[in-house]
Design an enzyme around this catalytic site. Structure first.
Site, PDB file in Angstrom:
ATOM      1  N   HIS A 500     111.472   8.516   8.201  1.00  0.00           N
ATOM      2  CA  HIS A 500     110.620   9.656   7.850  1.00  0.00           C
ATOM      3  C   HIS A 500     111.470  10.836   7.387  1.00  0.00           C
ATOM      4  O   HIS A 500     111.245  11.401   6.307  1.00  0.00           O
ATOM      5  CB  HIS A 500     109.782  10.042   9.066  1.00  0.00           C
ATOM      6  CG  HIS A 500     108.947  11.266   8.890  1.00  0.00           C
ATOM      7  ND1 HIS A 500     107.584  11.212   8.699  1.00  0.00           N
ATOM      8  CD2 HIS A 500     109.259  12.595   8.881  1.00  0.00           C
ATOM      9  CE1 HIS A 500     107.109  12.442   8.577  1.00  0.00           C
ATOM     10  NE2 HIS A 500     108.109  13.297   8.693  1.00  0.00           N
ATOM     11  N   GLU A 501     112.446  11.210   8.198  1.00  0.00           N
ATOM     12  CA  GLU A 501     113.289  12.353   7.836  1.00  0.00           C
ATOM     13  C   GLU A 501     114.123  12.059   6.595  1.00  0.00           C
ATOM     14  O   GLU A 501     114.373  12.951   5.773  1.00  0.00           O
ATOM     15  CB  GLU A 501     114.189  12.738   9.012  1.00  0.00           C
ATOM     16  CG  GLU A 501     113.439  13.207  10.252  1.00  0.00           C
ATOM     17  CD  GLU A 501     112.553  14.420  10.003  1.00  0.00           C
ATOM     18  OE1 GLU A 501     112.805  15.177   9.052  1.00  0.00           O
ATOM     19  OE2 GLU A 501     111.593  14.601  10.772  1.00  0.00           O
TER      20      GLU A 501
END
Length: 725
Positions: A500-501
């Site tokens: 996600h990051e």
């Protein structure tokens, strides 16, 4: 607001700042690209060789900005006005971003203190710039005269003007002064809120040590007390007369592990109550922030702060957002109720009682038990395939397969790093050269930002026809090193968070906008989370995982059956998780929505909304709002996570699912989405990427099409059958 983008449910946040016309990024310094080994300062900025260097860093930014203001006052061409405005933004933001990143991650107190001083000075200067009528008039001239040659330049002129006006420059002097006071006050309150969470995370002491499961003991601090009936005099130095226990620091990551894996319900209860009732000081901070933001909105002619911040978002109004959230709440409630009853029944079976209450501190424990039992999942077995080095290889795989690029570690110059654990990665394309840089600060340490987030250090921008300022980002995590292993191993949820990051980071690193004002994640708030949510899918797909997920000791490729079990277990309580996100978004909208005639206690608001929209119980002694940073930093924008879930589900289904690692898929993602940053309207980017069927028009605003997401979480069939109406 500057881009510190963070994870959906881990108290990771956008760093709060009332949005000025200056959208901070980095200016002249290109030392961060240095590869020759000569000494430099933090992040490659020569000024930051010592803590006091932040003073000169601010001085030079103000000096250079003043030169550019003087240049703009001479009314050059419209193109030069916009270019100079963007350079002012870039110059000032080099200080804002580096100072904030230093405050959150540097282990040396002297650096943190000087970064804090620099941050306050440069933010005061920002407000001076935001009230500069010479700049405002020049921007209006550039927007109106029609001589800007590119669509992005026209868009930049328009948004510079809008951002000036959001800062109140068009107001009478008295009101403008008040707006500046409120913006600075809000910034101080946001900072105080975050600092309170770090200072007072809460703790509970548990005796004896056997009450804590061995697999999570490395997360806790061992403590000792005299055994009952033994006096200090008799104790002496005999270790066998001391009783060992553990101190649970109830910060989010540790609290989550305790709630999920601890069988002792009293330990879970104590940890839950403490973790959701501190820091007490934030009650007053939040009340003040709500009042300040509401007063600001009213001065600006809006009914609420939510209305004020949504004017440039896809939604356009709070009414559109709330209607979307209520639509989703109605859809999900029957399934969430069923899931809740299933969990409660399991507790009853285990406890041997027919009628039993399912407490909030029970939910994570029994859902984890059901998942493990239903799919025979063992957390240590799962983690054995996700050693951190192999997960980094997974990031490299994505970059190479999708974009034909390399993602490799490069040496740092002396003075560039802030901790020995930090890595510097370069995104390099064989035909295009270096595309950007990414620092990885992955391990937990005292005083560090407590969650997982992506920080901007420098945004990309076109300097000339032959030179481009490369973006620089940082990923911050808090993975815990086990005492029993030299290699960190992640659970599947942590792998999803990493991807996600990394999605946020790629959005910035692959951006190629002319202006840093639009670089990377500088997009409408309700679009910013879409790329990051899309990349979570890559952490779940066996075709991706089999290429890097290998057993840390045997090298065995992760079994397909295990991946299927992980995904099925993840989806077991999808309705409950979706309901929780809807609840958070509704709390956010209510806190910053229209004020009631008699102001409500924020705890009463949270309690009322939880009872109305959640299947689980609310505990009156808890106060979610005083430590959920998203309410502070998103400020009426938390709904953007739900928008992103829906947009990402549609993109995955229509574009990526058939062949997720193909170069054709990556080329489409880069050319039609990632490289444009905020230089194009989000609705245009989305429809250009996948065609019709990803957005819906509603009351003058935009909401996502929800069919792909509902199908994914097994709710679509019921909706079609009209069971939720």
């Amino acid at each position: 607001m500057w881009n510190l983008i963070g994870r959906r449910d881990l108290n990771i946040h956008l760093q709060c700042l009332s949005k000025p016309f200056i959208n901070h990024r980095h200016f002249r310094t290109r030392a961060v690209d240095r590869q020759n080994g000569s000494p430099t300062g933090l992040y490659g900025f020569d000024h930051l060789k010592s803590p006091k260097g932040f003073q000169r860093f601010v001085d030079e930014a103000i000096e250079r900005s003043g030169e550019l203001v003087d240049y703009i006052s001479g009314m050059p061409s419209s193109a030069e006005i916009i270019r100079a405005m963007d350079e002012i933004s870039d110059t000032v933001c080099s200080v804002v971003d580096s100072a904030e990143f230093c405050r959150q991650t540097h282990p040396a107190r002297e650096y943190v203190e000087e970064a804090t001083k620099a941050s306050m000075r440069i933010n005061e200067y920002l407000h001076f710039l935001n009230t500069n009528h010479t700049l405002y008039n020049a921007v209006k001239k550039a927007e109106q005269d029609g001589h800007l040659l590119t669509e992005e330049a026209c868009r930049a002129a328009h948004y510079f003007r809008i951002d000036f006006e959001k800062g109140g420059i068009h107001l009478p002097s008295g009101k403008l002064d008040r707006v500046n006071q409120l913006n600075l006050h809000a910034l101080q309150l946001c900072r105080e809120y975050g600092e309170n969470i770090i200072i007072d995370p809460g703790h509970v002491d548990i005796f004896p040590a056997s009450r804590i499961p061995r697999p999570i003991q490395h997360l806790l601090k061992p403590i000792y007390r005299m055994k009952s009936g033994v006096s200090k005099e008799a104790l002496g130095s005999l270790d066998d007369e001391q009783e060992k226990g553990f101190r649970i620091i109830t910060e989010p990551h540790t609290l989550s592990s305790v709630l999920q894996w601890t069988a002792d319900d009293q330990v879970r209860k104590l940890a839950y109550l403490k973790g959701n009732s501190v820091p007490h000081a934030n009650h007053e901070v939040l009340d003040k922030l709500i009042a300040s933001r509401h007063e600001l909105a009213q001065i600006m002619g809006c009914k609420s702060y939510a209305e004020f911040v949504m004017k440039l978002n896809m939604t356009s109004s709070p009414e559109v957002v709330v209607s979307f959230l209520l639509e989703m709440s109605n859809i999900v409630k029957p399934s969430a109720d069923t899931e809740f009853k299933t969990i409660r029944n399991l507790k009853g079976d285990i406890c041997g009682q027919r009628c039993v209450d399912l407490e909030p501190w029970d939910e994570a424990y029994y859902t984890a038990m059901m998942r493990s039992s239903a799919y025979r999942l063992n957390s240590s077995v799962v983690a054995s395939y996700f050693s951190l080095p192999q997960c980094i290889e997974g990031l490299k795989l994505l970059v190479e397969s999708l974009f034909g690029a390399n993602f490799d570690s490069v040496p740092m110059a002396p003075g560039e790093s802030w901790h020995p654990d930090v890595l510097k990665m370069c995104l390099h394309h064989p035909g295009e050269g270096d595309l950007g840089y990414l620092y990885l600060d992955l391990y937990s340490r005292k005083g560090k930002y407590p969650g997982c987030a992506t920080f901007a250090i420098k945004g990309g921008r076109k300097i000339s026809d032959t030179e481009y300022q490369l973006p620089v980002m940082a990923l911050v995590f808090n993975f815990s090193k086990s005492h029993h292993s030299s290699t960190v191993r992640l659970n599947h949820s942590e792998l999803e968070t990493l991807f996600h990051e990394f999605g946020h980071a790629l959005h910035a690193l692959l951006s190629r906008t002319d202006y840093q004002h639009f670089s990377g994640t500088r997009v409408a708030l309700d679009f910013a989370e879409t790329p990051s949510h899309l990349f979570e899918y890559y952490a779940r797909d066996y075709r991706v995982l089999r290429k890097f997920a290998r057993h840390y000791s045997t090298g065995e490729v992760i079994p397909e059956k295990l991946v299927k079990s992980l995904n099925r277990a993840r989806d077991m309580f999808a309705a409950t998780e979706l309901q929780r996100q809807i609840f958070f978004a509704l709390v956010d909208q209510t806190l910053f929505g229209e004020q009631l005639p008699v102001p409500s206690n924020t705890s009463s608001i949270v309690a009322h909304l939880k009872r109305q929209h959640c299947s689980g119980k609310h505990v009156d002694a808890t106060h979610l709002q005083i430590r959920f940073s998203h309410f502070i930093t998103y400020g009426a924008g938390y709904y953007s996570y739900l928008y992103a879930k829906c947009f990402a589900a549609t993109i995955w289904k229509k574009l990526c699912e058939e062949d997720p690692l193909s170069l054709a898929t990556g080329t489409a993602l880069r050319a039609k989405l990632l490289q444009h940053g905020g230089a194009k309207e989000p609705t245009d980017l989305l429809t250009d990427l996948v065609g019709d069927g990803i957005i819906r028009c509603r009351n003058g605003g935009i909401v996502p099409d929800i069919s792909s997401y509902l199908e994914e979480v097994k709710l679509l069939d019921r909706r079609k059958a009209g069971l939720f109406l």
